[in-house]
Write a protein that holds these residues in place. Structure first.
Motif, PDB file in Angstrom:
ATOM      1  N   UNK A  18       0.729  -1.038  -0.046  1.00  0.00           N
ATOM      2  CA  UNK A  18       0.096   0.004   0.107  1.00  0.00           C
ATOM      3  C   UNK A  18       0.960   1.230   0.091  1.00  0.00           C
ATOM      4  N   UNK A  19       0.569   2.058  -1.056  1.00  0.00           N
ATOM      5  CA  UNK A  19       1.392   3.351  -0.824  1.00  0.00           C
ATOM      6  C   UNK A  19       1.149   4.390  -0.012  1.00  0.00           C
ATOM      7  N   UNK A  20      -0.107   4.214   0.835  1.00  0.00           N
ATOM      8  CA  UNK A  20      -0.441   5.001   1.731  1.00  0.00           C
ATOM      9  C   UNK A  20      -0.046   4.551   3.033  1.00  0.00           C
ATOM     10  N   UNK A  21       0.126   3.279   3.408  1.00  0.00           N
ATOM     11  CA  UNK A  21       0.467   2.942   4.649  1.00  0.00           C
ATOM     12  C   UNK A  21       1.376   1.793   4.941  1.00  0.00           C
ATOM     13  N   UNK A  22       1.918   1.291   3.579  1.00  0.00           N
ATOM     14  CA  UNK A  22       2.861   0.124   3.661  1.00  0.00           C
ATOM     15  C   UNK A  22       2.380  -1.141   3.713  1.00  0.00           C
ATOM     16  N   UNK A  23       1.261  -1.367   4.269  1.00  0.00           N
ATOM     17  CA  UNK A  23       0.664  -2.727   4.585  1.00  0.00           C
ATOM     18  C   UNK A  23       0.603  -3.661   3.090  1.00  0.00           C
ATOM     19  N   UNK A  24       0.330  -5.040   3.369  1.00  0.00           N
ATOM     20  CA  UNK A  24       0.261  -5.704   2.018  1.00  0.00           C
ATOM     21  C   UNK A  24      -1.142  -4.904   1.049  1.00  0.00           C
ATOM     22  N   UNK A  25      -0.971  -4.875   0.226  1.00  0.00           N
ATOM     23  CA  UNK A  25      -2.058  -4.384  -0.763  1.00  0.00           C
ATOM     24  C   UNK A  25      -2.561  -5.518  -1.772  1.00  0.00           C
ATOM     25  N   UNK A  26      -4.038  -5.479  -2.010  1.00  0.00           N
ATOM     26  CA  UNK A  26      -4.797  -6.482  -2.994  1.00  0.00           C
ATOM     27  C   UNK A  26      -5.430  -5.711  -3.755  1.00  0.00           C
ATOM     28  N   UNK A  27      -5.347  -4.460  -3.844  1.00  0.00           N
ATOM     29  CA  UNK A  27      -6.290  -3.697  -4.691  1.00  0.00           C
ATOM     30  C   UNK A  27      -5.387  -2.689  -5.555  1.00  0.00           C
ATOM     31  N   UNK A  28      -5.908  -2.241  -6.602  1.00  0.00           N
ATOM     32  CA  UNK A  28      -5.397  -1.210  -7.575  1.00  0.00           C
ATOM     33  C   UNK A  28      -6.117  -0.151  -7.772  1.00  0.00           C
ATOM     34  N   UNK A  29      -6.094   1.215  -7.577  1.00  0.00           N
ATOM     35  CA  UNK A  29      -6.916   2.318  -7.619  1.00  0.00           C
ATOM     36  C   UNK A  29      -7.082   2.421  -9.398  1.00  0.00           C
ATOM     37  N   UNK A  30      -8.248   2.508  -9.770  1.00  0.00           N
ATOM     38  CA  UNK A  30      -8.572   2.705 -11.021  1.00  0.00           C
ATOM     39  C   UNK A  30      -8.286   3.956 -11.549  1.00  0.00           C
ATOM     40  N   UNK A  31      -7.975   4.908 -10.722  1.00  0.00           N
ATOM     41  CA  UNK A  31      -7.723   6.348 -11.138  1.00  0.00           C
ATOM     42  C   UNK A  31      -6.192   6.614 -11.082  1.00  0.00           C
ATOM     43  N   UNK A  32      -5.515   6.459 -10.219  1.00  0.00           N
ATOM     44  CA  UNK A  32      -4.173   6.632 -10.259  1.00  0.00           C
ATOM     45  C   UNK A  32      -3.219   5.471 -10.457  1.00  0.00           C
ATOM     46  N   UNK A  33      -3.504   4.226 -10.413  1.00  0.00           N
ATOM     47  CA  UNK A  33      -3.065   3.024 -10.584  1.00  0.00           C
ATOM     48  C   UNK A  33      -1.980   2.443  -9.342  1.00  0.00           C
ATOM     49  N   UNK A  34      -2.421   3.253  -8.195  1.00  0.00           N
ATOM     50  CA  UNK A  34      -1.443   2.748  -6.851  1.00  0.00           C
ATOM     51  C   UNK A  34      -2.093   1.577  -6.338  1.00  0.00           C
ATOM     52  N   UNK A  35      -1.095   0.867  -5.680  1.00  0.00           N
ATOM     53  CA  UNK A  35      -1.527  -0.300  -4.936  1.00  0.00           C
ATOM     54  C   UNK A  35      -2.091   0.153  -3.557  1.00  0.00           C
ATOM     55  N   UNK A  36      -3.297  -0.283  -3.135  1.00  0.00           N
ATOM     56  CA  UNK A  36      -3.607   0.087  -1.956  1.00  0.00           C
ATOM     57  C   UNK A  36      -4.236  -1.056  -1.023  1.00  0.00           C
ATOM     58  N   UNK A  37      -4.314  -1.135   0.266  1.00  0.00           N
ATOM     59  CA  UNK A  37      -4.698  -2.245   1.203  1.00  0.00           C
ATOM     60  C   UNK A  37      -6.447  -1.887   1.142  1.00  0.00           C
TER      61      UNK A  37
END
Length: 51
Positions: free
Chosen positions: A7-26
């Motif tokens: 996750x680019x916000x908190x650093x936890x494991x991310x399973x989702x991708x933002x459809x707008x910016x493409x960032x990985x997020x938890x």
């Protein structure tokens, strides 16, 4: 556990991708209703973003 990235916000494991910016997020930072991260969700509702 299947992990896509970090996750680019908190650093936890991310399973989702933002459809707008493409960032990985938890799951804590992903808005399931709109399919975007919480940062992009905030941008979607700002007036100057819609111009």
């Amino acid at each position: 556990m299947k992990m896509l990235g970090i996750c680019y916000i908190c650093g936890r494991p991310a399973n989702y991708t933002c459809s707008m910016c493409g960032g990985f997020v938890c799951e804590n930072h992903y808005d399931f209703n709109s399919g975007v991260c919480v940062k992009c969700r905030g941008k979607m509702f700002r007036k100057d973003y819609l111009r």
